[in-house]
Design a protein around this motif. Structure first.
Motif, PDB file in Angstrom:
ATOM      1  N   LEU A   7       0.844  -1.109  -0.022  1.00 13.11           N
ATOM      2  CA  LEU A   7       0.031  -0.032  -0.041  1.00 13.11           C
ATOM      3  C   LEU A   7       1.213   1.655   0.016  1.00 13.11           C
ATOM      4  O   LEU A   7       0.119   2.693   0.074  1.00 13.11           O
ATOM      5  CB  LEU A   7      -0.965   0.148   1.168  1.00 13.11           C
ATOM      6  N   SER A   8       1.984   1.198   0.281  1.00 14.75           N
ATOM      7  CA  SER A   8       2.927   2.464  -0.368  1.00 14.75           C
ATOM      8  C   SER A   8       3.555   2.979  -1.161  1.00 14.75           C
ATOM      9  O   SER A   8       2.912   2.138  -2.565  1.00 14.75           O
ATOM     10  CB  SER A   8       4.177   1.582   0.647  1.00 14.75           C
ATOM     11  N   ARG A   9       3.298   4.356  -1.037  1.00 14.65           N
ATOM     12  CA  ARG A   9       2.988   4.658  -2.279  1.00 14.65           C
ATOM     13  C   ARG A   9       4.664   5.313  -3.139  1.00 14.65           C
ATOM     14  O   ARG A   9       4.411   5.849  -4.068  1.00 14.65           O
ATOM     15  CB  ARG A   9       2.066   6.163  -2.098  1.00 14.65           C
ATOM     16  N   ASN A 283       4.044  26.146  13.229  1.00 18.42           N
ATOM     17  CA  ASN A 283       3.426  25.416  12.006  1.00 18.42           C
ATOM     18  C   ASN A 283       4.330  24.751  10.904  1.00 18.42           C
ATOM     19  O   ASN A 283       3.741  24.092  10.026  1.00 18.42           O
ATOM     20  CB  ASN A 283       4.112  26.871  10.630  1.00 18.42           C
ATOM     21  N   LEU A 284       5.085  24.372  11.368  1.00 18.02           N
ATOM     22  CA  LEU A 284       5.980  22.503  10.531  1.00 18.02           C
ATOM     23  C   LEU A 284       4.658  21.635  10.784  1.00 18.02           C
ATOM     24  O   LEU A 284       4.079  20.884  10.415  1.00 18.02           O
ATOM     25  CB  LEU A 284       7.125  22.345  11.561  1.00 18.02           C
ATOM     26  N   ARG A 285       4.113  21.489  12.185  1.00 18.19           N
ATOM     27  CA  ARG A 285       3.389  20.280  12.550  1.00 18.19           C
ATOM     28  C   ARG A 285       1.824  20.707  11.998  1.00 18.19           C
ATOM     29  O   ARG A 285       1.058  19.613  11.394  1.00 18.19           O
ATOM     30  CB  ARG A 285       3.478  20.375  14.152  1.00 18.19           C
ATOM     31  N   GLU A 286       1.395  21.546  11.475  1.00 17.86           N
ATOM     32  CA  GLU A 286       0.181  21.788  11.617  1.00 17.86           C
ATOM     33  C   GLU A 286       0.069  22.170  10.423  1.00 17.86           C
ATOM     34  O   GLU A 286      -1.210  21.535   9.450  1.00 17.86           O
ATOM     35  CB  GLU A 286      -0.573  23.108  12.256  1.00 17.86           C
ATOM     36  N   ASN A 287       0.669  22.621   9.432  1.00 22.14           N
ATOM     37  CA  ASN A 287       0.602  23.223   8.085  1.00 22.14           C
ATOM     38  C   ASN A 287       1.633  22.640   7.150  1.00 22.14           C
ATOM     39  O   ASN A 287       1.197  22.379   5.766  1.00 22.14           O
ATOM     40  CB  ASN A 287       0.839  24.597   7.896  1.00 22.14           C
ATOM     41  N   ILE A 288       3.066  22.475   7.292  1.00 25.84           N
ATOM     42  CA  ILE A 288       3.772  21.913   6.419  1.00 25.84           C
ATOM     43  C   ILE A 288       4.449  20.721   5.900  1.00 25.84           C
ATOM     44  O   ILE A 288       3.915  19.857   5.354  1.00 25.84           O
ATOM     45  CB  ILE A 288       4.960  22.398   6.748  1.00 25.84           C
ATOM     46  N   LEU A 289       4.044  19.759   7.507  1.00 28.60           N
ATOM     47  CA  LEU A 289       4.624  18.286   8.127  1.00 28.60           C
ATOM     48  C   LEU A 289       3.369  17.455   7.034  1.00 28.60           C
ATOM     49  O   LEU A 289       3.633  16.613   6.059  1.00 28.60           O
ATOM     50  CB  LEU A 289       5.070  17.669   9.222  1.00 28.60           C
ATOM     51  N   PRO A 290       1.641  17.964   6.998  1.00 32.78           N
ATOM     52  CA  PRO A 290       0.595  17.355   6.620  1.00 32.78           C
ATOM     53  C   PRO A 290       0.967  17.310   5.122  1.00 32.78           C
ATOM     54  O   PRO A 290       0.290  16.433   4.955  1.00 32.78           O
ATOM     55  CB  PRO A 290      -0.024  18.223   7.266  1.00 32.78           C
ATOM     56  N   THR A 291       1.961  17.528   4.321  1.00 34.60           N
ATOM     57  CA  THR A 291       2.036  18.806   2.786  1.00 34.60           C
ATOM     58  C   THR A 291       2.813  17.005   2.329  1.00 34.60           C
ATOM     59  O   THR A 291       3.569  16.536   0.816  1.00 34.60           O
ATOM     60  CB  THR A 291       1.793  18.761   2.172  1.00 34.60           C
ATOM     61  N   ARG A 292       3.568  16.510   3.322  1.00 30.17           N
ATOM     62  CA  ARG A 292       4.786  15.248   2.943  1.00 30.17           C
ATOM     63  C   ARG A 292       4.275  14.470   1.811  1.00 30.17           C
ATOM     64  O   ARG A 292       5.007  14.304   0.885  1.00 30.17           O
ATOM     65  CB  ARG A 292       5.822  15.133   4.365  1.00 30.17           C
ATOM     66  N   GLU A 293       3.246  14.118   2.107  1.00 27.24           N
ATOM     67  CA  GLU A 293       2.854  12.649   1.067  1.00 27.24           C
ATOM     68  C   GLU A 293       2.821  13.153  -0.088  1.00 27.24           C
ATOM     69  O   GLU A 293       2.419  12.752  -0.750  1.00 27.24           O
ATOM     70  CB  GLU A 293       1.996  11.906   2.357  1.00 27.24           C
ATOM     71  N   ARG A 294       2.813  14.885  -0.359  1.00 24.89           N
ATOM     72  CA  ARG A 294       2.140  15.233  -1.873  1.00 24.89           C
ATOM     73  C   ARG A 294       3.493  15.417  -2.237  1.00 24.89           C
ATOM     74  O   ARG A 294       3.282  15.178  -3.355  1.00 24.89           O
ATOM     75  CB  ARG A 294       1.478  16.599  -1.505  1.00 24.89           C
ATOM     76  N   VAL A 307      22.254  13.679   3.696  1.00 30.56           N
ATOM     77  CA  VAL A 307      20.416  13.159   3.749  1.00 30.56           C
ATOM     78  C   VAL A 307      20.492  12.335   3.561  1.00 30.56           C
ATOM     79  O   VAL A 307      22.165  10.709   3.071  1.00 30.56           O
ATOM     80  CB  VAL A 307      20.080  13.198   1.916  1.00 30.56           C
ATOM     81  N   VAL A 308      20.144  10.597   4.136  1.00 27.36           N
ATOM     82  CA  VAL A 308      20.458   9.326   4.753  1.00 27.36           C
ATOM     83  C   VAL A 308      19.053   8.453   4.265  1.00 27.36           C
ATOM     84  O   VAL A 308      20.194   7.024   3.983  1.00 27.36           O
ATOM     85  CB  VAL A 308      20.114   9.085   5.913  1.00 27.36           C
ATOM     86  N   GLU A 309      18.082   8.933   3.655  1.00 25.13           N
ATOM     87  CA  GLU A 309      17.402   7.873   2.753  1.00 25.13           C
ATOM     88  C   GLU A 309      16.522   8.988   1.377  1.00 25.13           C
ATOM     89  O   GLU A 309      16.253  10.042   1.598  1.00 25.13           O
ATOM     90  CB  GLU A 309      16.484   7.426   3.654  1.00 25.13           C
ATOM     91  N   VAL A 310      16.174   8.721   0.402  1.00 26.38           N
ATOM     92  CA  VAL A 310      15.071   9.185  -0.261  1.00 26.38           C
ATOM     93  C   VAL A 310      14.145   8.183  -0.873  1.00 26.38           C
ATOM     94  O   VAL A 310      14.370   6.764  -0.485  1.00 26.38           O
ATOM     95  CB  VAL A 310      15.934   9.168  -1.961  1.00 26.38           C
ATOM     96  N   GLU A 311      13.138   9.166  -0.696  1.00 24.02           N
ATOM     97  CA  GLU A 311      11.686   8.131  -0.945  1.00 24.02           C
ATOM     98  C   GLU A 311      11.275   8.773  -2.522  1.00 24.02           C
ATOM     99  O   GLU A 311      10.644  10.141  -2.779  1.00 24.02           O
ATOM    100  CB  GLU A 311      11.026   7.901  -0.347  1.00 24.02           C
ATOM    101  N   LEU A 312      10.767   7.734  -3.556  1.00 23.10           N
ATOM    102  CA  LEU A 312      10.263   8.163  -4.673  1.00 23.10           C
ATOM    103  C   LEU A 312       9.094   7.549  -4.667  1.00 23.10           C
ATOM    104  O   LEU A 312       8.700   6.372  -4.834  1.00 23.10           O
ATOM    105  CB  LEU A 312      11.318   7.928  -5.956  1.00 23.10           C
ATOM    106  N   ARG A 313       7.527   9.023  -5.256  1.00 21.32           N
ATOM    107  CA  ARG A 313       6.436   8.363  -5.460  1.00 21.32           C
ATOM    108  C   ARG A 313       6.374   7.350  -6.445  1.00 21.32           C
ATOM    109  O   ARG A 313       7.079   7.536  -7.238  1.00 21.32           O
ATOM    110  CB  ARG A 313       5.791   9.434  -6.081  1.00 21.32           C
ATOM    111  N   LYS A 314       5.975   5.784  -6.346  1.00 19.77           N
ATOM    112  CA  LYS A 314       5.509   5.626  -7.282  1.00 19.77           C
ATOM    113  C   LYS A 314       5.087   5.944  -9.232  1.00 19.77           C
ATOM    114  O   LYS A 314       4.263   6.779  -8.014  1.00 19.77           O
ATOM    115  CB  LYS A 314       4.753   3.736  -6.914  1.00 19.77           C
ATOM    116  N   LEU A 315       4.662   5.196  -9.319  1.00 19.20           N
ATOM    117  CA  LEU A 315       4.285   5.723 -10.699  1.00 19.20           C
ATOM    118  C   LEU A 315       2.495   5.536 -11.475  1.00 19.20           C
ATOM    119  O   LEU A 315       3.056   3.600 -10.660  1.00 19.20           O
ATOM    120  CB  LEU A 315       4.398   5.706 -11.615  1.00 19.20           C
TER     121      LEU A 315
END
Length: 315
Positions: A7-9, A283-294, A307-315
């Motif tokens: 289920l991970s994107r 601001n980080l917790r309420e507005n910025i971090l919630p956009t991470r998964e976009r 940088v220790v890890e990179v996450e690339l969204r699947k197509l």
């Protein structure tokens, strides 16, 4: 490489795995170039550029070419000339996480690929409401929150650039004055790639209840990047940066924060912790971090800014 659950994107890459994706992309930046690109508290090494940002620039170069080909195919179907719309990249993340450095590195690297020499960079700071307007609205302690920006003006700029307007003007922000500079503008002239960097670029509202804005700046992005780290690390980087600014920029009498220049180290740290606790952390917790998964890609940093890890969204 770890694809995570079904289920991970995102597909996760360790730093060594991501480094291998550089292929033969050359490092065209010299050490003196890196010195001009790094942030106040970051030590940007050639290794960081080679391991992290060269593979990313290669990925973006491939995606730019694929997007241009797709647009050409669509234009051929429609029977019109290829539009040549710029490829737009959004870079988001917290205060002090290093997103501005990421944007500058990408601009420098992407401008060295032969197919897109003209790479523009616009930061959202210039789209903050002027201080006098923030004060009138009681928002000075919410500067950087979604409601403190002229988001419609930002959207109009990106839309105009995307539409191929020959010249588009972005307002200029002074970190010394801590305000938008009246009458000063940055000219954006038909870049091949435009990077838009800021806290709010992946957000989908202006912070007002019942917002009905039909468009968001991220609607115009072809690719987006979120620079991430544990909040404890970001807070520590913010405190360190504040103390360094106390000894440098704040010493200038023209600085908005000149009143902090004579604080002791203990007093300055207490002020910085209060700013983080009451403003930037919220601001980080309420507005910025919630956009991470976009984001299409996430750069995860360790405590040393690497940088220790990179996450690339699947197509």
């Amino acid at each position: 490489m770890d694809s995570g659950s079904d289920l991970s994107r995102y597909t996760r890459f360790s730093r060594p795995e991501w480094k291998e994706l550089r292929d033969s992309a050359p490092l065209t930046l010299k050490e003196e170039d890196l010195a001009s690109l790094q942030g106040l508290n970051e030590s940007l090494s050639p290794e960081e550029v080679t391991d992290v940002y060269l593979p990313l620039s290669r990925l973006l170069n491939l995606r730019v070419a694929a997007t241009q080909a797709l647009r050409g195919t669509t234009d051929a179907f429609l029977g019109k000339e290829t539009s040549g719309a710029p490829y737009v990249i959004g870079v988001a993340g917290s205060v002090a996480v290093g997103k501005s450095t990421t944007a500058r590195i990408l601009r420098a690297l992407l401008s060295r690929w032969p197919d897109h020499r003209e790479v523009g960079l616009v930061t959202t700071d210039g789209f903050l409401l002027p201080n006098h307007e923030l004060e009138a609205r009681g928002l000075m302690n919410r500067k950087g929150f979604p409601q403190s920006y002229d988001l419609r003006r930002l959207i109009r700029l990106v839309a105009d650039v995307k539409a191929g307007h020959p010249e588009v003007w972005a307002p200029v922000y002074s970190h010394l004055a801590y305000d938008v500079v009246p009458g000063q503008f940055q000219t954006v002239t038909r870049p091949d790639i435009l990077i838009v960097e800021g806290l709010n670029v992946l957000q989908t509202g202006n912070g007002r209840r019942g917002d009905r804005m039909p468009l968001f700046v991220s609607d115009f992005f072809d690719f987006s990047i979120y620079v991430d780290a544990d909040e404890a690390h970001i807070e520590r980087w913010f405190l360190k940066r504040f103390l360094k600014l106390r000894d440098t920029v704040f010493q200038d009498e023209a600085s908005y924060f000149h009143r902090y220049a004579r604080l002791s180290a203990e007093e300055a740290e207490a002020v910085a912790r209060g700013i983080w606790r009451d403003i930037n952390g919220v601001n980080l917790r309420e507005n910025i971090l919630p956009t991470r998964e976009r984001a299409n890609l996430i750069l995860n940093k360790g405590e040393d800014h690497r940088v220790v890890e990179v996450e690339l969204r699947k197509l």
